[in-house]
Design a protein around this motif. Structure first.
Motif, short mmCIF file in Angstrom:
data_model
loop_
_atom_site.label_atom_id
_atom_site.label_comp_id
_atom_site.label_asym_id
_atom_site.label_seq_id
_atom_site.Cartn_x
_atom_site.Cartn_y
_atom_site.Cartn_z
N GLU A 1 0.85 -1.19 0.00
CA GLU A 1 0.00 0.00 0.00
C GLU A 1 0.88 1.23 0.00
OE1 GLU A 1 -3.74 2.29 0.63
OE2 GLU A 1 -3.19 0.35 -0.25
N MET A 2 0.70 2.08 -1.01
CA MET A 2 1.44 3.33 -1.07
C MET A 2 0.76 4.40 -0.23
SD MET A 2 2.39 3.49 -5.14
CE MET A 2 3.49 4.91 -4.92
N LEU A 3 1.50 5.43 0.09
CA LEU A 3 0.96 6.64 0.73
C LEU A 3 1.26 7.80 -0.21
CD1 LEU A 3 -0.40 8.14 2.99
CD2 LEU A 3 1.77 8.21 4.22
N PHE A 4 0.28 8.10 -1.08
CA PHE A 4 0.47 9.11 -2.12
C PHE A 4 1.74 8.76 -2.93
CE2 PHE A 4 -1.42 10.96 1.72
CZ PHE A 4 -2.71 11.16 1.25
N ARG A 5 2.72 9.69 -3.00
CA ARG A 5 3.99 9.41 -3.68
C ARG A 5 5.16 9.54 -2.71
NH1 ARG A 5 3.94 10.30 -9.51
NH2 ARG A 5 1.80 10.61 -10.22
N CYS A 6 4.88 9.36 -1.45
CA CYS A 6 5.93 9.62 -0.46
C CYS A 6 6.78 8.38 -0.23
CB CYS A 6 5.32 10.14 0.83
SG CYS A 6 4.71 8.87 1.91
N ASN A 7 7.67 8.46 0.75
CA ASN A 7 8.69 7.43 0.95
C ASN A 7 8.21 6.25 1.78
OD1 ASN A 7 8.74 9.75 2.83
ND2 ASN A 7 10.19 8.49 4.00
N TYR A 8 6.95 6.29 2.26
CA TYR A 8 6.47 5.19 3.10
C TYR A 8 5.54 4.26 2.34
CZ TYR A 8 8.54 7.17 7.25
OH TYR A 8 9.44 7.63 8.16
N LEU A 9 5.76 2.94 2.52
CA LEU A 9 4.92 1.91 1.92
C LEU A 9 4.59 0.89 3.01
CD1 LEU A 9 7.42 1.49 -0.94
CD2 LEU A 9 5.07 2.02 -1.49
N ALA A 10 3.37 0.37 2.99
CA ALA A 10 3.01 -0.73 3.90
C ALA A 10 3.17 -2.04 3.14
CB ALA A 10 1.58 -0.57 4.39
N LEU A 11 3.90 -2.99 3.74
CA LEU A 11 4.17 -4.28 3.11
C LEU A 11 3.65 -5.41 3.99
CD1 LEU A 11 7.93 -3.74 2.11
CD2 LEU A 11 5.90 -3.18 0.75
N VAL A 12 3.10 -6.44 3.33
CA VAL A 12 2.71 -7.68 4.01
C VAL A 12 3.29 -8.83 3.19
CG1 VAL A 12 0.80 -9.12 4.82
CG2 VAL A 12 0.56 -6.63 4.83
N GLY A 13 3.89 -9.78 3.85
CA GLY A 13 4.49 -10.90 3.14
C GLY A 13 3.45 -11.77 2.45
N GLY A 14 3.87 -12.44 1.37
CA GLY A 14 2.96 -13.31 0.64
C GLY A 14 3.70 -14.21 -0.32
N GLY A 15 2.96 -15.02 -1.06
CA GLY A 15 3.57 -15.93 -2.02
C GLY A 15 4.06 -17.21 -1.38
N ARG A 16 4.81 -18.00 -2.15
CA ARG A 16 5.31 -19.29 -1.67
C ARG A 16 6.38 -19.12 -0.59
NH1 ARG A 16 5.41 -20.06 -7.36
NH2 ARG A 16 3.74 -21.42 -8.11
N ASN A 17 7.12 -18.01 -0.67
CA ASN A 17 8.20 -17.76 0.28
C ASN A 17 8.06 -16.32 0.79
OD1 ASN A 17 10.67 -17.81 1.70
ND2 ASN A 17 11.78 -17.05 -0.10
N PRO A 18 7.15 -16.07 1.74
CA PRO A 18 6.88 -14.69 2.17
C PRO A 18 8.11 -14.01 2.78
CG PRO A 18 5.20 -16.21 2.99
CD PRO A 18 6.32 -17.05 2.46
N LYS A 19 8.30 -12.74 2.43
CA LYS A 19 9.40 -11.97 3.00
C LYS A 19 9.16 -11.71 4.49
CE LYS A 19 12.98 -9.10 3.13
NZ LYS A 19 14.35 -9.65 3.14
N TYR A 20 7.91 -11.46 4.84
CA TYR A 20 7.52 -11.22 6.23
C TYR A 20 6.33 -12.13 6.56
CZ TYR A 20 9.94 -6.93 4.83
OH TYR A 20 10.84 -6.04 4.33
N PRO A 21 6.11 -12.42 7.84
CA PRO A 21 4.95 -13.25 8.20
C PRO A 21 3.65 -12.58 7.74
CG PRO A 21 6.45 -13.01 10.07
CD PRO A 21 6.92 -12.06 9.01
N PRO A 22 2.67 -13.36 7.26
CA PRO A 22 1.43 -12.76 6.74
C PRO A 22 0.55 -12.12 7.82
CG PRO A 22 1.33 -15.16 6.69
CD PRO A 22 2.73 -14.80 7.05
N ASN A 23 0.94 -12.28 9.10
CA ASN A 23 0.18 -11.63 10.18
C ASN A 23 0.88 -10.36 10.67
OD1 ASN A 23 2.33 -13.13 11.35
ND2 ASN A 23 1.30 -13.12 13.34
N LYS A 24 1.82 -9.84 9.87
CA LYS A 24 2.56 -8.62 10.23
C LYS A 24 2.38 -7.55 9.16
CE LYS A 24 6.56 -9.31 13.21
NZ LYS A 24 8.00 -9.04 13.29
#
Length: 360
Positions: free
Chosen positions: A74-97
Motif C-alpha cells: 500500500e502506497m501513501l500518495f507518492r511519499c517514501n512510506y509503503l506498507a508491506l505484508v508478506g505473501g507468495g510461496r516464500n513470504p518476505k515477512y509473516p502474513p500476520n505482520k
C-alpha cells in the motif's frame, strides 16, 4: 512523529490480489493504485515495484537479496512510506505482520503484529488502518503506533475497506455485520454513531470512495449492479447495470471530479458510466415500456466500454488526461483507452509493464 516526504493527492484505491502464486507465471502477487491513481505498486515473489501510471514508467524496483514475496503493498500518495505484508510461496515477512517500509532508508521502520493474517492495509498521513478477517484496527501513524479504534465487521476475506485520505475528511467505510451492508465511520469524530447503508442483499465484492469522500460506490458478489450513495445522507444516488449475468467486480473508480465511474470485472471488459449526466448512459430498447417489464429493461448501462485480455484480473482508473482510462492486468499488460462524448473508444497504448526497466 513519523516524518513523511511527499505531496498529498487524496483519493481511494482498488487492488488485485493474486494469491500465493501468479496464474501467469510472471512473479506478480499483488497490484494496486496509490490514492490518486497516479502510481501503481506491485508485490512480487522477490520484492516490489512502483510505476508511474501515465506516462507509464518504472519508478522504483526493490529486489530483496535474500528473496521473499510481498503479498500486499500500500502506497501513501507518492511519499517514501509503503506498507508491506508478506505473501507468495516464500513470504518476505509473516502474513500476520504489517511492515512500514521507508524507501529513503531502504528498510522497515515500523512493524505491527496480529494474531491472524492481514487482509489489507490502508494509509493516510495520520493513520494506519489494518484489515483482518473480522475486525478493522486503526492506529496512529507514528514511530510507535497506538491503537485508537477496533471495528467489528462481517467475515471479510477480500479485505474490503476504503478510507478518504483527504485532510478535510476522515471517513472510513467497510462491510457491516449484516450481509450486504456498508458501515461508514468518521475517524475525526468517533463519538458520532456510524452510518449504515443497506447496499445489497448479498455479500459485498467491491467498495470505493471518491476523491472528496462524498460518494461511495458498491457492488455485490452477483456483480450485476453498481450502486452509488451519498456518504452524508446515505441516500442512493445512482443504480448502474454492468450486465445481466453474474460477474466478479475487481475495481470501481471515480474520476477526480466524480462525474464518471469506471468498472472492471472478470468479463474482460472495462465499463464507463456517467454520473453527472445519467442520460449519457445507455438504456435498453424496451425501456419506454415502463413498469410493464422487469426492472432490468429500465436499467442504466455504461455509455462506453473497452475489451481487455480474458482470464486476467484487472484494475482500472481514469488518466489525468480527459476522457482516457488506464487498465492494469495481472498478466502484466497495460492499456490506455480514449473515448469521446458519444462513448466511441480507441486503444491508444498497449504495453507490458513488467518487462520495463527504470531506464525505459
Amino acid at each position: 512523529v513519523v516524518h513523511i516526504v511527499g505531496v498529498e493527492f487524496p483519493s481511494s484505491s482498488q487492488t488485485m490480489n493474486l494469491g500465493s502464486a501468479s496464474p501467469h507465471g510472471n512473479s506478480m502477487l499483488y497490484c494496486g493504485w496509490n490514492q490518486d491513481q497516479g502510481c501503481f505498486a506491485c508485490g512480487m515473489e522477490n520484492g516490489f515495484r512502483v510505476y508511474n501510471t501515465d506516462p507509464l514508467k518504472e519508478k522504483e524496483r526493490q529486489d530483496f537479496e535474500d528473496g521473499g514475496g510481498i503479498g500486499h503493498i500500500e502506497m501513501l500518495f507518492r511519499c517514501n512510506y509503503l506498507a508491506l505484508v508478506g505473501g507468495g510461496r516464500n513470504p518476505k515477512y509473516p502474513p500476520n505482520k504489517v511492515m512500514i517500509w521507508d524507501d529513503l532508508k531502504k528498510k522497515c521502520v515500523i512493524d505491527l503484529d496480529f494474531t491472524s493474517d492481514v487482509k489489507a492495509v490502508k494509509l493516510r498521513r495520520d493513520r494506519i488502518v489494518v484489515v483482518l478477517i473480522n475486525t478493522i484496527r486503526v492506529f496512529t501513524f507514528t514511530q510507535n503506533p497506538q491503537q485508537l479504534h477496533v471495528f467489528e465487521t462481517a467475515s471479510n476475506p477480500r479485505g474490503l475497506c476504503v478510507m478518504c485520505p483527504n485532510s478535510n475528511n476522515a471517513l472510513l467505510a467497510f462491510p457491516g455485520r449484516q450481509v450486504g451492508h456498508v458501515q461508514i465511520v468518521d475517524l475525526a469524530n468517533t463519538d458520532k454513531p456510524p452510518a449504515s447503508i443497506a447496499a445489497h442483499e448479498t455479500n459485498l465484492s467491491c467498495i470505493s470512495m471518491n476523491l472528496q469522500g462524498t460518494r461511495l460506490a458498491t457492488a455485490s458478489e452477483r456483480g450485476t449492479l453498481i450502486r452509488v450513495f451519498d456518504t452524508t445522507t446515505c441516500a442512493l444516488l445512482h443504480e448502474l447495470r454492468r450486465g445481466a449475468g453474474t460477474a466478479r467486480i475487481y475495481c470501481i473508480t471515480f474520476n477526480h471530479d466524480s462525474t464518471l465511474l469506471c468498472v472492471s470485472s472478470d468479463h474482460a471488459t472495462i465499463h464507463v458510466f456517467s454520473l453527472e449526466d445519467p442520460k449519457r448512459n445507455k438504456t435498453h430498447s424496451l425501456s419506454k415500456a415502463g413498469s410493464v417489464l422487469p426492472k432490468y429493461f429500465s436499467s442504466k448501462f455504461s455509455f462506453s466500454r473497452f475489451p481487455v485480455h480474458g482470464g486476467c484480473q484487472c484494475v482500472c482508473a481514469f488518466s489525468q488526461e480527459k476522457n482516457a482510462v488506464i487498465a492494469i492486468c495481472s498478466d502484466g499488460s497495460y492499456y490506455k483507452f480514449k473515448f469521446n462524448s458519444k462513448g466511441d473508444c480507441t486503444r491508444d497504448q498497449y504495453k507490458h509493464f513488467l518487462e520495463m526497466t527504470d531506464g525505459d
